[in-house]
Scaffold this active site. Structure first.
Site: not given
Ligand code: ADP
Length: 510
Positions: A116, A200, A235, A292
């Protein structure tokens, strides 16, 4: 085009890839674990090879063995599906080094988007907006506090190697940060063997909107519009749709161009997805790129009118994309519900057992992408997602009505599933208005997961219970048949489907 492809996966996505190959005239080789000897993907493929015992670490994840099988049976390419080996750069590289084609992006692109923090650095360099935050693992709690204070609380701690929502912690105040950092690190170390955690800004009430990208080996990179995946639990996505109520044609064009820029920066080829958060002011932020095919790809296929898995294979075989960006405007509305073997009224506890009766919905605009059949054993070795029910209709309201109708037609007996939960969501006025965010589901979990008794089913179940009770009293049998009668599985008592229905609705003891 290839003449033979090895499908390095199981369940619904293995079947999905096999179907795409069949239509392209490509022979298929399934691989399977001992637990999957009777699985539909094994039967549907032209050839099938046993690759190990049930745990995926000893079967579906043993990349060297899969490559060796592909070489032995004369396959030219390996399609990894999603999950398992699909985002392991070393596997993509090993496939290439073995002289085979990996149906996916180059190993270098997987690597570039794999972490990430690395993906954030790449996105920033390409002018892609990311969630405010840092781009490297934090050293300690003091550094984390200093960074958090520059963006303001709440903040979100995230594992650099993260995935599946693991290693993420929301922190609302300074004095919670040190403990949260410690536990996020621990979870990341256990899940990924890497405890780097960065930070973040936590965005309140956004939507999860992602853009499908498709790129060939000749420099064409296109986007296929958005999918809205805000209905999430922990999530994890539960329901997806295309298009999104929050995306105008103008915003689609901007987000699409952003996704294409990110894909180009990574040297991307094949199908991929850029995930964004879209806030209430229409600002969007890049989260990550999934390198993917995604679980939710069918909603894009339905509104854009193309077969993404077939294009994955064509692009991997070197074909040029014959499309221009202007060819892609969403038509109608598509919704997907993930049918999982989880019990919504019991905290989504995984449910196991034998599927002793399965009735699939049909009719206009209904698509079932499944990996199960009557007689399938659902165990704990693999992901609880059994199938996806997808509908397509001219408008969102009609798509919701169609999904509800299809869910009511669907019967899965023998295990608990997420079906009743999806019915409740389809009936929810906020969902119907499209008034949702990534927090919506968690905020309404109680109401959406209570056991559901729709009037029709209760009436039928009451009749069933009476028939069964009567049959027991007189020592006779209830024969199935007649309109709407559930048919009993072969070889069982004719009345057992009635009894099962009555039991499911709580009208007979288990
Ligand atoms: P992972 O790879 O573990 O799935 P992601 O970065 O794709 O993590 O985030 C998964 C979910 O977490 C997102 O779809 C969203 O719902 C929530 N999320 C991620 N980053 C943030 C953020 N900065 N603020 C609020 N919600 C977030």
């Amino acid at each position: 085009m290839f003449s033979k492809v090895l499908v390095a996966n199981r369940g619904e996505i293995a079947l999905r890839v096999i179907r795409a190959c069949q239509e392209l005239g490509v022979r298929t080789v399934a691989v399977y674990s001992e637990a999957d000897a009777h699985a539909p993907h094994v039967r549907e493929a032209d050839e099938a090879v046993l690759v190990g015992p049930p745990p995926s670490s000893q079967s579906y994840l043993v990349g060297e063995r899969l490559i060796e099988v592909a070489q032995r049976v004369g396959a030219e390419a390996i399609h990894p599906g999603y999950g398992f080996l699909s985002e392991r750069a070393w596997f993509a590289r090993a496939v290439r080094d073995a002289g085979l084609v990996f149906v996916g992006p180059p190993a270098e692109a997987i690597e570039a988007m794999g972490s990430k923090t690395a993906a954030r650095q790449l996105a920033i360099a390409a002018g892609v907006p990311v969630v405010p935050g840092n781009t490297e693992g934090v050293k300690d709690a003091d550094e984390a506090i200093a960074i958090a204070e520059t963006y303001g609380f709440p903040v979100l701690l995230k594992a650099a190697a993260g995935g599946g929502g693991k290693g993420m912690r929301i922190v609302r105040a300074k004095d919670e940060l040190a403990a949260a950092l410690e536990s996020a690190r621990r979870e990341a170390r256990n899940a990924f063997g890497d405890d780097a955690v960065y930070l973040e800004k936590y965005i309140e009430g956004p939507r999860h909107v992602e853009i499908q990208v498709l790129a060939d080996q000749h420099g064409t990179v296109l986007h296929l519009g958005e999918r809205e995946c805000s209905v999430q639990r922990r999530h994890q996505k539960m329901i997806e749709e295309a298009p999104s109520v929050a995306v105008t044609p103008e915003l689609r064009a901007r987000m699409g161009a952003t996704a294409v820029a990110a894909a180009r920066a990574a040297g991307y080829v094949n199908a991929g997805t850029c995930e964004f958060l879209l806030d209430r002011d229409g600002q969007y932020y890049f989260l990550e790129m999934n390198t993917r095919i995604q679980v939710e790809h069918p909603v894009t296929e339905l509104v854009m009118g193309l077969d993404l898995v077939q294009w994955q294979l064509r692009v991997a075989a070197g074909e040029k994309l014959p499309f221009a960006q202007k060819d892609f405007t969403p038509r109608g509305w598509a919704i997907e519900c993930r049918i999982t073997s989880e019990d919504p009224s019991n905290g989504f506890l995984p449910s196991t057992g034998r599927i002793d009766y399965l009735h699939l919905p049909g009719g206009p605009g209904v698509r079932w992408d499944g990996g199960i059949e009557a007689g399938s054993e659902v165990g704990l070795h693999y992901d609880p997602m059994l199938a996806k029910l997808i509908v397509h209709a001219p408008t969102r309201a009609l798509a919701i009505a169609r999904m509800k109708r299809a869910l009511l037609e669907l019967t899965i007996d023998g295990i608990e599933t997420s079906r009743g939960f999806h019915l409740r969501v389809m009936d929810d006025p906020e969902f119907q208005r499209g008034d949702i965010s990534i927090q919506w589901l968690e905020q309404h979990l109680g109401a959406l997961t209570a056991p559901r008794h729709d009037a029709e089913t209760v009436r039928v179940a009451a009749i069933a219970a009476a028939l069964v009770a009567d049959a027991e009293r007189t020592g006779g049998r209830v024969s199935s048949g007649g309109p709407g009668a559930p048919s009993a599985p072969a070889g069982s008592e004719p009345m057992s489907a009635w009894a099962a229905l009555a039991r499911r609705e709580g009208l007979r003891p288990a």
